[in-house]
Design a protein around this motif. Structure first.
Motif, short mmCIF file in Angstrom:
data_model
loop_
_atom_site.label_atom_id
_atom_site.label_comp_id
_atom_site.label_asym_id
_atom_site.label_seq_id
_atom_site.Cartn_x
_atom_site.Cartn_y
_atom_site.Cartn_z
N ALA A 254 -10.36 -6.81 6.80
CA ALA A 254 -9.39 -6.26 7.01
C ALA A 254 -8.28 -7.51 7.13
N VAL B 144 -2.02 5.86 11.31
CA VAL B 144 -2.63 4.30 12.37
C VAL B 144 -3.63 5.74 13.30
N SER B 145 -5.02 5.45 13.67
CA SER B 145 -6.14 6.27 13.91
C SER B 145 -6.38 5.44 14.67
N ARG C 264 -10.74 -0.45 15.62
CA ARG C 264 -11.19 -1.10 15.42
C ARG C 264 -11.86 -2.36 14.86
N HIS D 63 -9.28 3.55 13.42
CA HIS D 63 -8.43 2.16 12.63
C HIS D 63 -7.56 0.85 13.15
N ASP E 14 -3.45 5.50 3.47
CA ASP E 14 -5.61 5.95 4.45
C ASP E 14 -4.65 3.90 4.27
N ASP E 15 -4.93 3.51 3.20
CA ASP E 15 -5.69 1.48 3.54
C ASP E 15 -4.07 1.29 4.19
N LYS F 74 -4.93 1.73 7.84
CA LYS F 74 -5.62 1.05 8.67
C LYS F 74 -5.65 -0.48 8.58
N ASP G 84 -12.33 -4.65 11.60
CA ASP G 84 -12.37 -4.44 10.19
C ASP G 84 -12.62 -6.20 9.89
N GLY H 61 -3.54 -0.98 12.12
CA GLY H 61 -4.43 -0.28 13.26
C GLY H 61 -5.04 -1.46 12.64
N GLN H 62 -5.44 -2.68 12.23
CA GLN H 62 -6.39 -3.95 12.13
C GLN H 62 -5.05 -4.96 12.80
N TYR I 232 0.87 -1.67 0.12
CA TYR I 232 -0.14 -0.11 -0.11
C TYR I 232 1.03 0.99 -0.38
#
Length: 496
Positions: A263, A252-253, A258, A256, A88-89, A92, A260, A95-96, A81
């Motif tokens: 993902a 990472v926010s 939470r 991210h 952004d990907d 995410k 999914d 974070g996952q 990515y």
């Protein structure tokens, strides 16, 4: 994209490859320093304590390998990515990966702690080893598993930063953690009574005063595990702070983190083969340990010590392999297949050359190096030194092949071909190593020397097989769905 990351997909290959690789080598050197420090101090305790580490480590590695495969998936996806300019990907997925592996690590810690006794009971051992070594291994493992979430926390931080193209930050965090471990090891192992560190420093009076004040006589092998646990806790805390609160690495926010399901499915799909690769490696190590455990304590100790030393000289190859992972991932993400392939050729040639030099040095210095780690001078300790030196010399035959194999496995992982990497790891271990060790040690009745020779053949077989498959060129396909702007490879995208 920043100039530092742009150099991975633009310009010459040698500089970004080296820039990525050397901090990984240092980080892995620091990782080995955990084990070397434990081995060095436990060697002053007894040969049985060193042998306990030989028994415990493959079982621990089996559990760590489950989560380790999913950190590889996070690194691959972040790299591709990032190469595709989809920040952004990348954030995410990072974070996952953080949240998923944290939950997984807690589960592994609980299962590992509860399974320690039953697993050790399954290992057939020499009567002497069963009495002197296995109880110590159980002490070490129970404390170690309590710190599993902290260890995974640093692993996932390091993997995500590597995929992003930053290998220096994990190196700095690791240095802090190792320094803490080195300081805590002798205190927790020996306490303040007959501590060899105080003797070396000429602080016997201080030691006596501390013992009188605390009464702490040390925890032996369990103390080594506790020192590692606390050191890993610090590394995880610093790593999570950097990636979540400072903007270092993928963006990472909190959102991210939470779960999914899409993902997570992608992480699992890529991560399962890597987890299986590491798990089958661990199972091979356990199988080999079971065979070695039927020998006397000196052979078990020499095997464990030799493996620690080989893991040390293994580092240049591992650094190049993981750098190749990032180079291939980002260049395939950027749509630059030819550049990715040239990076692999450069890394493989460099790895083979460096490991040949390391092999020569290890062959010459085998006995003095092994001698450093055994403090006793009993007949058993002297036998351990002789066997350990023989083991290290025989293993030098495979070193250049290790360099090639690690780079090729890194290329397959970077391309998302984790099943291909799994296949060739299994070839190296389950075709080249495990059956050969069994045949030479027990059928051909070569004893310890047969074990040493069989261990050396695995990577030779694996490198030849992986190299033949690589030449087919079918591995160059990315695993992320992002539209990449047309960015043709520059004429200068070579190996300068």
């Amino acid at each position: 994209m920043s100039p530092a990351r742009d150099s991975i997909t633009e310009g010459g290959l040698a500089r970004p490859l080296f820039t990525l690789a050397w901090p990984i080598v240092v980080t892995e050197l620091l990782q080995v320093a955990y084990n070397v420090a434990d081995t060095l101090w436990l060697g002053q305790l007894s040969a049985a304590a060193v042998a306990a580490m030989s028994i415990a480590f493959p079982l621990i590695f089996l559990f760590l390998s489950i989560g380790g495969g999913f950190t590889v998936a996070g690194s691959i996806l972040v790299a591709q990515y990032t190469g595709a300019d989809s920040d952004d990907d990348a954030g995410k997925i990072a974070g996952q990966t953080l949240s998923f592996i944290t939950l997984l690590a807690v589960a592994i810690a609980v299962v590992g702690y509860l399974a320690t006794g039953p697993l050790l009971a399954l290992i057939p051992t020499d009567p002497e080893t069963a009495v002197d070594v296995v109880p110590l291994a159980e002490e070490y493992m129970r404390v170690f598993f309590l710190g599993t979430p902290f260890m995974f926390g640093f692993f996932v931080f390091s993997a995500l930063m590597r995929g992003y193209g930053d290998t220096r930050t994990p190196m700095r965090v690791m240095f802090l953690s190792v320094a803490l471990n080195v300081a805590l090891d002798p205190v927790f192992i020996f306490g303040f009574e007959a501590n060899p560190l105080f003797g070396v420093l000429g602080l016997a009076g201080v030691e006596a005063a501390l013992f009188e004040a605390t009464g702490f006589a040390g925890m032996g092998v369990a103390g080594a595990a506790l020192a590692t646990l606390l050191s890993r806790l610090v590394a995880m805390g610093v790593g999570f702070y950097l990636i979540l609160a400072t903007g270092a690495g993928p963006a990472v926010s909190l959102g991210h983190l939470r779960p999914d399901l899409d993902a997570i499915r992608k992480i699992v799909r890529i991560g399962v083969p890597s987890a299986l690769e590491q798990s089958t490696s661990a199972l091979a190590m356990i199988t080999l340990t079971v065979m070695v455990a039927t020998f006397p304590t000196a052979t078990v100790a020499a095997y464990g010590l030799g493996n620690r030393l080989v893991s040390l000289v293994f580092l240049p190859a591992m650094g190049l392999g993981r750098a190749t992972d990032t180079m291939v991932g980002q260049n395939l993400g950027a749509g630059k297949d030819g550049r990715a392939e040239r990076a692999v050729h450069l890394a493989a040639g460099t790895g083979a050359g460096v490991m040949l030099v390391v092999a020569g040095l290890a062959f010459v210095a085998a006995e003095p190096v092994v001698n450093v780690f055994i403090g006793e001078r009993t007949p058993e300790a002297l036998r351990t030194i002789d066997l350990g030196a023989e083991y290290l010399r025989i293993r030098t035959v495979e070193f250049a092949f290790i360099g090639v194999l690690q780079v090729l496995l890194g290329a397959y992982r970077g391309a998302g071909k984790t099943r291909t990497a799994l296949a060739f790891s299994m070839v190296a271990l389950w075709l080249g190593r495990v059956p050969t060790v069994y045949y030479l040690a027990f059928v051909a009745d070569m004893g310890a020397t047969g074990i040493w020779i069989g261990m050396a053949l695995g990577n030779v077989v694996g490198a030849v097989a992986a190299g033949a498959w690589f030449l087919r060129g079918t591995w160059k396909q990315r695993v992320v769905d992002v539209d990449v702007p047309s960015r043709p490879e520059a004429v200068g995208d070579g190996e300068d």
